[in-house]
Design a protein around this motif. Structure first.
Motif, PDB file in Angstrom:
ATOM      1  N   LYS A 126      18.463  31.954   0.997  1.00 30.56           N
ATOM      2  CA  LYS A 126      17.582  31.863  -0.173  1.00 30.56           C
ATOM      3  C   LYS A 126      18.302  32.442  -1.369  1.00 30.56           C
ATOM      4  CE  LYS A 126      12.992  32.123   1.888  1.00 30.56           C
ATOM      5  NZ  LYS A 126      11.968  33.033   2.332  1.00 30.56           N
ATOM      6  N   LEU A 127      17.890  31.948  -2.517  1.00 30.35           N
ATOM      7  CA  LEU A 127      18.396  32.564  -3.742  1.00 30.35           C
ATOM      8  C   LEU A 127      17.664  33.887  -3.908  1.00 30.35           C
ATOM      9  CD1 LEU A 127      20.390  31.495  -5.923  1.00 30.35           C
ATOM     10  CD2 LEU A 127      18.399  30.906  -7.281  1.00 30.35           C
ATOM     11  N   SER A 128      18.409  34.937  -4.225  1.00 29.90           N
ATOM     12  CA  SER A 128      17.766  36.226  -4.433  1.00 29.90           C
ATOM     13  C   SER A 128      16.739  36.101  -5.563  1.00 29.90           C
ATOM     14  CB  SER A 128      18.829  37.261  -4.793  1.00 29.90           C
ATOM     15  OG  SER A 128      18.234  38.363  -5.423  1.00 29.90           O
ATOM     16  N   PRO A 129      15.570  36.721  -5.416  1.00 29.00           N
ATOM     17  CA  PRO A 129      14.553  36.600  -6.480  1.00 29.00           C
ATOM     18  C   PRO A 129      15.031  37.174  -7.815  1.00 29.00           C
ATOM     19  CG  PRO A 129      13.823  38.071  -4.701  1.00 29.00           C
ATOM     20  CD  PRO A 129      15.099  37.464  -4.253  1.00 29.00           C
ATOM     21  N   ASP A 130      16.064  38.020  -7.773  1.00 28.24           N
ATOM     22  CA  ASP A 130      16.596  38.587  -9.014  1.00 28.24           C
ATOM     23  C   ASP A 130      17.496  37.618  -9.784  1.00 28.24           C
ATOM     24  OD1 ASP A 130      15.364  41.013  -8.944  1.00 28.24           O
ATOM     25  OD2 ASP A 130      16.939  41.969  -7.740  1.00 28.24           O
ATOM     26  N   ILE A 131      17.939  36.599  -9.109  1.00 29.19           N
ATOM     27  CA  ILE A 131      18.889  35.686  -9.758  1.00 29.19           C
ATOM     28  C   ILE A 131      18.127  34.635 -10.571  1.00 29.19           C
ATOM     29  CG2 ILE A 131      20.732  33.984  -9.344  1.00 29.19           C
ATOM     30  CD1 ILE A 131      21.595  36.836  -8.620  1.00 29.19           C
ATOM     31  N   TYR A 132      18.533  34.466 -11.814  1.00 28.07           N
ATOM     32  CA  TYR A 132      17.918  33.440 -12.670  1.00 28.07           C
ATOM     33  C   TYR A 132      18.223  32.046 -12.123  1.00 28.07           C
ATOM     34  CZ  TYR A 132      17.272  36.923 -16.422  1.00 28.07           C
ATOM     35  OH  TYR A 132      16.892  37.997 -17.169  1.00 28.07           O
ATOM     36  N   THR A 133      17.278  31.145 -12.285  1.00 29.25           N
ATOM     37  CA  THR A 133      17.535  29.763 -11.830  1.00 29.25           C
ATOM     38  C   THR A 133      17.948  28.853 -12.988  1.00 29.25           C
ATOM     39  OG1 THR A 133      15.241  29.085 -12.119  1.00 29.25           O
ATOM     40  CG2 THR A 133      15.846  29.972  -9.961  1.00 29.25           C
ATOM     41  N   PHE A 134      17.913  29.381 -14.197  1.00 33.03           N
ATOM     42  CA  PHE A 134      18.365  28.635 -15.381  1.00 33.03           C
ATOM     43  C   PHE A 134      17.740  27.236 -15.452  1.00 33.03           C
ATOM     44  CE2 PHE A 134      21.564  31.869 -14.589  1.00 33.03           C
ATOM     45  CZ  PHE A 134      21.606  32.495 -15.827  1.00 33.03           C
ATOM     46  N   ASP A 135      16.497  27.227 -15.840  1.00 36.66           N
ATOM     47  CA  ASP A 135      15.747  25.976 -15.997  1.00 36.66           C
ATOM     48  C   ASP A 135      15.731  25.184 -14.686  1.00 36.66           C
ATOM     49  OD1 ASP A 135      14.148  24.300 -17.445  1.00 36.66           O
ATOM     50  OD2 ASP A 135      15.753  23.332 -18.582  1.00 36.66           O
ATOM     51  N   ASP A 136      15.676  25.912 -13.573  1.00 33.85           N
ATOM     52  CA  ASP A 136      15.609  25.322 -12.221  1.00 33.85           C
ATOM     53  C   ASP A 136      16.823  24.467 -11.874  1.00 33.85           C
ATOM     54  OD1 ASP A 136      13.148  26.517 -11.913  1.00 33.85           O
ATOM     55  OD2 ASP A 136      12.018  24.763 -12.567  1.00 33.85           O
ATOM     56  N   SER A 137      17.925  24.736 -12.538  1.00 36.08           N
ATOM     57  CA  SER A 137      19.095  23.866 -12.363  1.00 36.08           C
ATOM     58  C   SER A 137      19.734  23.962 -10.986  1.00 36.08           C
ATOM     59  CB  SER A 137      20.140  24.192 -13.425  1.00 36.08           C
ATOM     60  OG  SER A 137      20.481  25.562 -13.363  1.00 36.08           O
ATOM     61  N   VAL A 138      19.277  24.886 -10.151  1.00 36.12           N
ATOM     62  CA  VAL A 138      19.882  25.026  -8.811  1.00 36.12           C
ATOM     63  C   VAL A 138      19.229  24.094  -7.784  1.00 36.12           C
ATOM     64  CG1 VAL A 138      20.671  27.390  -9.160  1.00 36.12           C
ATOM     65  CG2 VAL A 138      18.346  26.998  -8.346  1.00 36.12           C
ATOM     66  N   TYR A 139      18.111  23.491  -8.156  1.00 40.87           N
ATOM     67  CA  TYR A 139      17.364  22.657  -7.201  1.00 40.87           C
ATOM     68  C   TYR A 139      17.512  21.171  -7.528  1.00 40.87           C
ATOM     69  CZ  TYR A 139      15.064  27.124  -6.279  1.00 40.87           C
ATOM     70  OH  TYR A 139      14.819  28.427  -5.977  1.00 40.87           O
ATOM     71  N   TRP A 140      17.637  20.354  -6.510  1.00 46.53           N
ATOM     72  CA  TRP A 140      17.798  18.918  -6.714  1.00 46.53           C
ATOM     73  C   TRP A 140      17.050  18.149  -5.639  1.00 46.53           C
ATOM     74  CZ3 TRP A 140      19.146  15.679 -10.338  1.00 46.53           C
ATOM     75  CH2 TRP A 140      19.550  14.380 -10.018  1.00 46.53           C
TER      76      TRP A 140
ATOM     77  N   ALA B 255      16.965  14.838  -3.905  1.00 45.54           N
ATOM     78  CA  ALA B 255      17.853  13.677  -3.725  1.00 45.54           C
ATOM     79  C   ALA B 255      17.085  12.359  -3.731  1.00 45.54           C
ATOM     80  CB  ALA B 255      18.629  13.827  -2.423  1.00 45.54           C
ATOM     81  N   GLU B 256      15.796  12.409  -3.383  1.00 44.29           N
ATOM     82  CA  GLU B 256      15.017  11.168  -3.348  1.00 44.29           C
ATOM     83  C   GLU B 256      14.620  10.719  -4.746  1.00 44.29           C
ATOM     84  OE1 GLU B 256      11.705  11.424  -0.663  1.00 44.29           O
ATOM     85  OE2 GLU B 256      13.025  12.059   0.977  1.00 44.29           O
ATOM     86  N   THR B 257      14.095  11.669  -5.523  1.00 49.41           N
ATOM     87  CA  THR B 257      13.661  11.295  -6.874  1.00 49.41           C
ATOM     88  C   THR B 257      14.797  11.377  -7.883  1.00 49.41           C
ATOM     89  OG1 THR B 257      13.044  13.576  -7.367  1.00 49.41           O
ATOM     90  CG2 THR B 257      11.320  12.157  -6.450  1.00 49.41           C
ATOM     91  N   LYS B 258      15.921  11.949  -7.448  1.00 45.68           N
ATOM     92  CA  LYS B 258      17.088  12.145  -8.331  1.00 45.68           C
ATOM     93  C   LYS B 258      16.696  12.972  -9.557  1.00 45.68           C
ATOM     94  CE  LYS B 258      20.161   9.362  -6.248  1.00 45.68           C
ATOM     95  NZ  LYS B 258      21.431   9.843  -5.744  1.00 45.68           N
ATOM     96  N   GLN B 259      15.977  14.032  -9.301  1.00 47.17           N
ATOM     97  CA  GLN B 259      15.505  14.896 -10.389  1.00 47.17           C
ATOM     98  C   GLN B 259      15.711  16.362 -10.035  1.00 47.17           C
ATOM     99  OE1 GLN B 259      14.219  14.268 -13.382  1.00 47.17           O
ATOM    100  NE2 GLN B 259      14.016  12.051 -13.277  1.00 47.17           N
ATOM    101  N   ILE B 260      15.839  17.197 -11.064  1.00 54.36           N
ATOM    102  CA  ILE B 260      15.759  18.641 -10.890  1.00 54.36           C
ATOM    103  C   ILE B 260      14.327  18.932 -10.426  1.00 54.36           C
ATOM    104  CG2 ILE B 260      15.654  20.824 -12.196  1.00 54.36           C
ATOM    105  CD1 ILE B 260      18.484  19.904 -11.972  1.00 54.36           C
ATOM    106  N   ASP B 261      14.205  19.642  -9.316  1.00 57.23           N
ATOM    107  CA  ASP B 261      12.864  19.786  -8.744  1.00 57.23           C
ATOM    108  C   ASP B 261      12.775  21.092  -7.942  1.00 57.23           C
ATOM    109  OD1 ASP B 261      10.481  19.566  -7.414  1.00 57.23           O
ATOM    110  OD2 ASP B 261      10.854  17.557  -6.591  1.00 57.23           O
ATOM    111  N   ALA B 262      12.189  22.115  -8.554  1.00 53.86           N
ATOM    112  CA  ALA B 262      12.112  23.421  -7.891  1.00 53.86           C
ATOM    113  C   ALA B 262      11.133  23.402  -6.723  1.00 53.86           C
ATOM    114  CB  ALA B 262      11.696  24.485  -8.903  1.00 53.86           C
ATOM    115  N   ALA B 263      10.135  22.538  -6.808  1.00 52.81           N
ATOM    116  CA  ALA B 263       9.098  22.536  -5.772  1.00 52.81           C
ATOM    117  C   ALA B 263       9.574  21.845  -4.492  1.00 52.81           C
ATOM    118  CB  ALA B 263       7.843  21.840  -6.305  1.00 52.81           C
ATOM    119  N   ASN B 264      10.193  20.677  -4.626  1.00 53.54           N
ATOM    120  CA  ASN B 264      10.554  19.890  -3.440  1.00 53.54           C
ATOM    121  C   ASN B 264      12.051  19.651  -3.279  1.00 53.54           C
ATOM    122  OD1 ASN B 264       7.732  19.367  -2.773  1.00 53.54           O
ATOM    123  ND2 ASN B 264       7.749  18.105  -4.625  1.00 53.54           N
TER     124      ASN B 264
END
Lengths: 451, 290
Positions: free
Chosen positions: A123-137, A139-148
């Motif tokens: 997991k990403l440490s809760p202290d680490i910024y995600t910078f506009d959720d840029s760490v999540y992707w 692959a199905e919707t081809k979108q930045i997506d923190a939830a899925n």
């Protein structure tokens, strides 16, 4: 001249050989005992924050005994090496340090291993910024997506622009730290005394992600943008909107009235140089405090202070993210993926992030950025950075970013150099961006041209 | 006789194979690539055939057009000046025997320095705030100039660097040619009462023409490929004022990751240079024949 007899030379060589062999044995056996991961290689760019990263890697090696090699390159060179590495049979690199301008192409091309595939509980440490959720992707919707989406990367550096100003001159003239571009203009005007001192030095040269990065805080804080809503899937091209025009007019007003005479030819290096040599009262730069507080490189030691980039009465400070993310390529063996993840896990720790900050590079940990360190004079940039991150946004979330950047870099630079009138430059950029987008299958209408 | 032919082809074969492997195959590959658009989906390269569209797009590409125009201006101006200066230097130094090795070594230095270092040196010299050129201008009471940031000056500034870099190359080739000219013709002309100017005009220049053409073509080919100096000095800017074709190809091919389109503009550039070499060869042969 003293001659060493043949026999003595032979004996000497033997001794040297035995000593070296013993040293090698001790070194390798120590390393073998300590190291618990395969040797790894990180491909990285030579940025103002690199020195801090290098030191933190050295710390990791000394603490764990694991071997980390750094392949250091200029910005464009690093990108090319990364592309080539992920497209071959087996990548020579275990960690890619990707820039905000280009990381989406690595995400969308399916080149990166989701980090939870390497270790299920990662997991990403809760202290680490995600910078506009840029760490999540996703692959199905081809979108930045923190939830899925999958976790594809770990932030490495919070590369976003801060306003750098000469605190000593502010105190001397009784100026207040600006929160709007108008206030910045007034302050810059009060300090503008060329060629000894320029009110502001801006980074207007055309490059890979240079002038675009410099103008975005102006454009966004006037309500402008390049696209209507990339994240929401509205790709209407808005680079020639009245709001974008207003942002660019503010940029040009500063450049022409209180700026450096060679704004169109200024690189990031030039801008930093102008501040370090005491020739700029303001610059908009990424936080690299070690540059200005090192007496070997600066004549303004302790005189530069930091604030979020200004906004307008309607919009707050709006810095673009030019941050750096670390991803693990799919095309490497499992032991190397594990080694990469071990490093990224360690890198997120409080200890590593503090060491990173102390070595001169801004950390990506909220805990460290808002810790007691921020009260120390040498870390005075931290408050401004912590205040800026919540407003910072991704510039591109499309894999065509490099083609769009090629257009914006050229047309914005032409507007700054006077090669094209501003409105014509923006209208031309809009038409060209729309063509790139429609050729790539997006629906990308354009606004009526500016007149 | 039959055996002779066999051995002739056999001994030629290694060179032919090398040529095919290192030149023909990459060129064919580049040509095929130029008719495709390459996309990466789930780590797999998808080649989509796009017909001639990469070629037609090239002629609508403002950057490529600006690059082509600037490259021609750059090559013609820089090489012409280099040829003239190189020839004058060769004429001035041909009679010098003392310190010959020394001056030739000194003249050689700029050629030996890598382009990227030359770019760095001149970038410092051209710096608006710290450059020695502007410092000198201010010392002489003139106003400083934005040598690399002003669209009206930038290309000329880059050309000056190239002239400094490559004039010695022209000088050395032309000097070697001058030294090989038969002296008896000059003696005969002197006896006939010709002036130095007449000797230059009616003997030296006609005899030197093949060497001048070869040197000119060599330099033109190198100048049309200019990259490193532009990359470091201006990055093609401001605007498109110093954009050159090699730089456009680099950007489109690598930075923007458009291999198909990059291949198309590479093929167009290759064809243009090949035509130039062909035309120069024809002119040279016609001169020789006449």
């Amino acid at each position: 001249m003293r001659h060493i007899p043949i026999n003595s030379t032979h004996a000497l060589r033997g001794t040297v050989r035995r000593t070296l062999a013993a040293m090698l044995l001790v070194t390798t056996s120590t390393a073998a005992m300590a190291a618990d991961q395969a040797p790894m290689t990180i491909v990285i760019n030579q940025s103002p924050w690199f020195a801090g990263f290098q030191k933190v890697v050295e710390l990791y090696q000394s603490e764990t005994g694991n071997t980390v090699n750094l392949d250091v390159n200029p910005f464009a060179g690093s990108l090319e090496k990364q592309r080539h590495a992920v497209r071959t049979g087996e990548s020579p690199y275990d960690v890619l340090i990707m820039n905000a301008g280009f990381f989406i192409e690595f995400y969308s091309g399916g080149f990166l291993e989701p980090l939870t595939n390497i270790e299920a509980g990662f997991k990403l440490s809760p202290d680490i910024y995600t910078f506009d959720d840029s760490v999540y992707w996703n692959a199905e919707t081809k979108q930045i997506d923190a939830a899925n989406g999958d976790l594809l990367s770990v932030p490495v550096n919070p590369f976003l622009p801060l306003l750098h100003y000469r605190a000593d001159l502010y105190a001397e003239k009784g100026l207040n730290v600006p929160t709007t571009w108008d206030e910045l203009y007034d302050n810059a005007k009060a300090l503008h005394n060329p060629p000894a001192m320029y009110g502001i030095s801006q980074r207007g040269q055309r490059g890979a992600f240079d002038v675009t990065f410099d103008v975005l805080p102006y454009v966004w804080s006037h309500g402008g943008a390049f696209f209507a809503d990339q994240k929401g899937g509205d790709y209407t091209v808005t680079i020639n909107s009245p709001e974008t025009l207003a942002g660019m007019e503010t940029y040009l007003k500063l450049a022409q009235d209180v700026g450096h005479p060679s704004t169109a030819g200024q690189t990031q290096t030039n801008v930093i140089q102008n501040m370090a040599t005491g020739q700029a009262a303001h610059i908009q730069g990424v936080p690299a405090p070690a540059l200005f507080d090192d007496p070997a490189n600066s004549i303004v030691v302790g005189k530069v202070n930091y604030a979020p980039t200004p906004g307008t009465a309607e919009y707050p400070s709006s810095p673009p993210l030019g941050h750096w993310l670390a991803g693990v390529p799919k095309n490497i063996p499992d032991d190397r993926k594990a080694a990469a993840l071990a490093f990224l896990t360690w890198f997120q720790t409080d200890e590593a992030q503090r060491a990173y900050a102390e070595a001169g590079s801004p950390p990506v940990s909220r805990a460290v950025l808002t810790s007691d360190l921020a009260d120390k004079p040498e870390f005075r940039y931290m408050k401004a950075l912590a205040d800026s991150i919540p407003n910072a946004r991704l510039t591109f979330v499309i894999p065509e970013a490099s083609q769009v950047l090629a257009i914006t870099e050229l047309r914005l630079n032409q507007a700054i150099s006077g090669e094209l009138p501003l409105k014509e430059a923006l209208n031309t950029a809009a038409t060209e961006i729309a063509k790139v987008m429609t050729d790539s299958g997006y629906t990308a209408p354009v606004l009526p041209p500016l007149e | 006789m039959k055996n002779d032919t066999f051995w002739r082809y056999t001994t030629l074969m290694p060179a032919v194979l090398l040529f095919v492997a290192l030149t023909v195959v990459p060129m064919v590959n580049l040509f095929v690539l130029s008719f495709h658009h390459v996309e990466w989906i789930e780590r797999i390269a998808i080649w989509k055939s796009v017909g001639w569209s990469n070629y037609t797009a090239a002629f609508e590409d403002n950057l490529f057009r600006a690059g082509a125009f600037n490259t021609v201006v750059f090559a013609v101006v820089a090489v012409t000046v280099q040829m003239v200066l190189g020839f004058i230097l060769a004429l001035l130094t041909i009679g010098v025997t003392r310190g010959r090795t020394f001056y030739r070594t000194v003249f050689l230095l700029p050629i030996l320095v890598p382009g990227i270092i030359i770019g760095a040196i001149w970038k410092l010299m051209y710096s608006y705030d710290f450059g020695v050129i502007n410092k000198t201008a201010i010392f002489l009471g003139m106003s400083p100039q934005d040598w690399l940031g002003n669209p009206n000056l930038a290309l000329a500034s880059v050309i000056v660097v190239d002239i400094w870099h490559w004039t010695p190359f022209c000088f050395l080739l032309l000097l070697a040619a001058l030294e090989s000219l038969p002296q008896d013709i000059y003696e005969a002309a002197r006896i006939d009462g010709s002036s130095p100017w007449q000797a230059l005009r009616f003997i030296t220049l006609p005899l030197m023409l093949p060497a001048i053409i070869v040197t000119f073509v060599f330099r033109m080919i190198l100048a049309l490929k200019v990259f490193d100096e532009v990359y470091l000095l201006t990055g093609g800017g401001p605007g498109t004022s110093t954009e050159v074709v090699s730089f456009t190809i680099y950007r489109r091919f690598f930075t923007e990751d458009r291999p198909g389109y990059g291949a198309a503009i590479s093929i167009i550039t290759f064809a243009a240079v090949a035509i130039l070499i062909f035309v120069a060869g024809r002119i040279s042969r016609r001169r020789k024949a006449s």
